[in-house]
Design a protein around this motif. Structure first.
Motif, PDB file in Angstrom:
ATOM      1  N   THR A  56      61.615  43.415  32.999  1.00 19.52           N
ATOM      2  CA  THR A  56      61.494  42.250  33.868  1.00 19.52           C
ATOM      3  C   THR A  56      60.052  41.738  33.931  1.00 19.52           C
ATOM      4  OG1 THR A  56      63.434  42.716  35.205  1.00 19.52           O
ATOM      5  CG2 THR A  56      61.621  41.600  36.324  1.00 19.52           C
ATOM      6  N   SER A  57      59.099  42.650  33.936  1.00 21.14           N
ATOM      7  CA  SER A  57      57.693  42.235  33.992  1.00 21.14           C
ATOM      8  C   SER A  57      57.314  41.466  32.720  1.00 21.14           C
ATOM      9  CB  SER A  57      56.785  43.454  34.178  1.00 21.14           C
ATOM     10  OG  SER A  57      57.084  44.079  35.413  1.00 21.14           O
ATOM     11  N   THR A 101      52.776  45.043  35.773  1.00 19.84           N
ATOM     12  CA  THR A 101      53.651  46.190  36.010  1.00 19.84           C
ATOM     13  C   THR A 101      53.901  46.392  37.500  1.00 19.84           C
ATOM     14  OG1 THR A 101      53.828  48.609  35.795  1.00 19.84           O
ATOM     15  CG2 THR A 101      51.603  47.681  35.628  1.00 19.84           C
ATOM     16  N   GLN A 102      55.147  46.291  37.891  1.00 16.13           N
ATOM     17  CA  GLN A 102      55.505  46.489  39.293  1.00 16.13           C
ATOM     18  C   GLN A 102      55.021  47.849  39.767  1.00 16.13           C
ATOM     19  OE1 GLN A 102      57.130  47.870  42.698  1.00 16.13           O
ATOM     20  NE2 GLN A 102      58.106  48.711  40.889  1.00 16.13           N
ATOM     21  N   SER A 103      55.411  48.891  39.047  1.00 12.14           N
ATOM     22  CA  SER A 103      55.146  50.271  39.491  1.00 12.14           C
ATOM     23  C   SER A 103      53.722  50.716  39.202  1.00 12.14           C
ATOM     24  CB  SER A 103      56.104  51.228  38.786  1.00 12.14           C
ATOM     25  OG  SER A 103      55.861  51.211  37.379  1.00 12.14           O
ATOM     26  N   THR A 106      54.219  52.644  34.235  1.00  8.69           N
ATOM     27  CA  THR A 106      55.006  52.599  33.001  1.00  8.69           C
ATOM     28  C   THR A 106      54.216  53.178  31.821  1.00  8.69           C
ATOM     29  OG1 THR A 106      56.242  50.730  33.837  1.00  8.69           O
ATOM     30  CG2 THR A 106      56.252  51.025  31.453  1.00  8.69           C
ATOM     31  N   SER A 154      64.608  44.953  39.462  1.00  7.15           N
ATOM     32  CA  SER A 154      63.442  44.290  40.044  1.00  7.15           C
ATOM     33  C   SER A 154      63.759  42.838  40.403  1.00  7.15           C
ATOM     34  CB  SER A 154      62.303  44.345  39.023  1.00  7.15           C
ATOM     35  OG  SER A 154      61.122  43.809  39.575  1.00  7.15           O
ATOM     36  N   LYS A 239      69.384  41.068  34.663  1.00  6.71           N
ATOM     37  CA  LYS A 239      69.871  41.391  36.010  1.00  6.71           C
ATOM     38  C   LYS A 239      71.364  41.693  35.963  1.00  6.71           C
ATOM     39  CE  LYS A 239      66.988  42.259  37.646  1.00  6.71           C
ATOM     40  NZ  LYS A 239      65.679  42.216  37.082  1.00  6.71           N
ATOM     41  N   GLU A 242      72.177  45.086  33.768  1.00 11.53           N
ATOM     42  CA  GLU A 242      71.723  46.406  34.210  1.00 11.53           C
ATOM     43  C   GLU A 242      72.462  46.907  35.446  1.00 11.53           C
ATOM     44  OE1 GLU A 242      67.588  46.698  35.417  1.00 11.53           O
ATOM     45  OE2 GLU A 242      67.637  44.673  36.227  1.00 11.53           O
TER      46      GLU A 242
HETATM   47  C1  F6R Z   1      64.577  45.581  35.429  1.00  7.70           C
HETATM   48  C2  F6R Z   1      63.451  46.480  35.651  1.00  7.70           C
HETATM   49  C3  F6R Z   1      62.716  47.012  34.480  1.00  7.70           C
HETATM   50  C4  F6R Z   1      61.213  47.037  34.754  1.00  7.70           C
HETATM   51  C5  F6R Z   1      60.464  47.697  33.597  1.00  7.70           C
HETATM   52  C6  F6R Z   1      58.966  47.624  33.806  1.00  7.70           C
HETATM   53  O1  F6R Z   1      65.110  45.109  36.617  1.00  7.70           O
HETATM   54  O2  F6R Z   1      63.118  46.789  36.779  1.00  7.70           O
HETATM   55  O3  F6R Z   1      62.988  46.268  33.324  1.00  7.70           O
HETATM   56  O4  F6R Z   1      60.783  45.711  34.923  1.00  7.70           O
HETATM   57  O5  F6R Z   1      60.874  49.038  33.491  1.00  7.70           O
HETATM   58  O6  F6R Z   1      58.580  48.276  34.979  1.00  7.70           O
HETATM   59  P1  F6R Z   1      57.175  48.032  35.634  1.00  7.70           P
HETATM   60  O7  F6R Z   1      57.107  46.598  36.016  1.00  7.70           O
HETATM   61  O8  F6R Z   1      57.122  48.974  36.795  1.00  7.70           O
HETATM   62  O9  F6R Z   1      56.140  48.348  34.569  1.00  7.70           O
END
Ligand code: F6R
Length: 358
Positions: A56-57, A101-103, A106, A154, A239, A242
């Motif tokens: 998603t990112s 990156t949300q988290s 990664t 996400s 979306k 998954e």
């Molecule tokens: C989809 C989803 C994943 C994350 C991917 C990257 O809904 O959540 O595709 O976007 O694993 O994760 P981050 O953004 O944490 O690096």
């Protein structure tokens, strides 16, 4: 906690207008974008930007590329972290790397960051977790301030990434004296985004109905669009697949006829996203070609591009930011399809919230 919500995903979808407003409050003052001076200087010295991300990112990065190129005038590419770690293209003299990156954890991205640092290139992590590994290890970090994202799929981190890239691109473009950046009222546009998202979120029961009509029993589905509408097609399809396990493909509308249209049968669901004035007529005719072969087409169109028969209307906004609105139906269609099929929406099979293996 979840409060009155059955699943975090719906709560997080609903939080998006507030996240837009929080980003404006955090990163602007009196209409001007506020970024750390050292970061701005490093970005302004770049001969190219390389956005590195996954899932998603990565889809948010595709939207960001258009913002950086049009507002800051800097050539920008978007790379899948899991590929870029092994296959890097040629770089110009002064690349600047942006890790989305949300988290912030990664592993595929961290691997690229290690290589980038070894070569001495500057880097920025844009993340929802300020204390994360990638936030600590890059030269600069900016936080998404979306609040904890619990659902595996996400949602609010995606729209926060798009909005924060718009803010950074605006700030950078203004610093570089780009007329396009001066003309782009990012505070106004993000205000429109928040209001438009709320208007779409308020149509939940309508989207639940559309999800039922279109996806209740299907095994496959297509989202099609061009430009930013294509990037949203990729994200909306992700979306859906998954969390509901429907095999969904996001497709560049003009590519359909180069092979994939062979998959269209009686009642195959196709969602056409039409917001960009430059491509609206072409995407519409691609969707009509699919309909002529039996596809069940859901037209989602910007007000200014809509036909009376279109089933869902998207409020008007700068076309570069339309993904902040079009993703709302994409998220809700995925949510309700998963929900109606009786799945645990927040915890899809085979997936974890952060992917810490390469
Ligand atoms: C989809 C989803 C994943 C994350 C991917 C990257 O809904 O959540 O595709 O976007 O694993 O994760 P981050 O953004 O944490 O690096």
């Amino acid at each position: 906690g979840k409060g009155t919500y059955e699943y975090y995903m719906l709560k997080e979808i609903d939080e998006q207008p507030a996240v837009m407003r929080r980003l404006v409050a955090t990163y602007t003052k009196d209409g001007a974008v506020q970024l750390p001076a050292a970061l701005l200087k490093a970005l302004a010295g770049a001969s190219q930007l390389v956005i590195v991300a996954a899932g998603t990112s990565y889809h948010a990065g595709l939207v960001g590329r258009g913002l950086f190129e049009s507002l800051a005038g800097i050539p920008t590419s978007v790379e899948l972290a899991s590929e870029y770690g092994y296959h890097q293209g040629l770089l110009t003299a002064k690349p600047f790397f942006i890790f989305l990156t949300q988290s912030g954890e990664t592993a595929d991205i961290r691997q690229v960051l290690v290589q980038v640092k070894a070569k001495g290139y500057p880097s920025l992590t844009i993340t929802n977790v300020g204390s994360s590994t990638l936030a600590r290890e890059a030269d600069y970090a900016l936080e998404l301030h979306a609040g904890p994202e619990i659902a595996v799929a996400s949602t609010k981190a995606y729209t926060a990434q798009v909005a924060l890239q718009a803010l950074v691109a605006k700030g950078l473009g203004v610093a570089l004296g780009q007329p396009a950046a001066t003309a782009f009222d990012v505070v106004h546009q993000l205000g429109l985004a928040a209001a438009g998202q709320q208007a779409l979120i308020d149509q939940k029961s309508r989207l639940h109905e559309l999800a039922r009509d279109l996806f209740a029993t299907t095994r496959n589905a297509f989202y099609i669009g061009r430009g930013t509408d294509y990037y949203i097609s990729l994200e909306a399809a992700l979306k859906l697949k998954e969390i509901s396990y429907v095999q969904a493909e996001g497709f560049a509308a003009g590519e359909l006829k180069h092979g994939t249209i062979a998959l269209i049968e009686q009642d195959t669901p196709v969602v056409a996203i039409i917001t960009d004035p430059a491509t609206a007529a072409h995407t519409r005719s691609n969707a009509e070609e699919a309909a002529a072969r039996g596809a069940k087409v859901l037209f989602i169109a910007a007000r200014s591009e809509a036909e009376p028969s279109d089933q869902l209307i998207i409020p008007d906004i700068d076309p570069r930011l339309s993904p902040l609105l079009t993703i709302i139906p994409g998220q809700l269609l995925g949510y309700y399809t998963s929900y109606d099929r009786g799945y645990d929406v927040d915890k899809p099979r085979n997936l974890a919230k952060s992917v810490t293996v390469e």
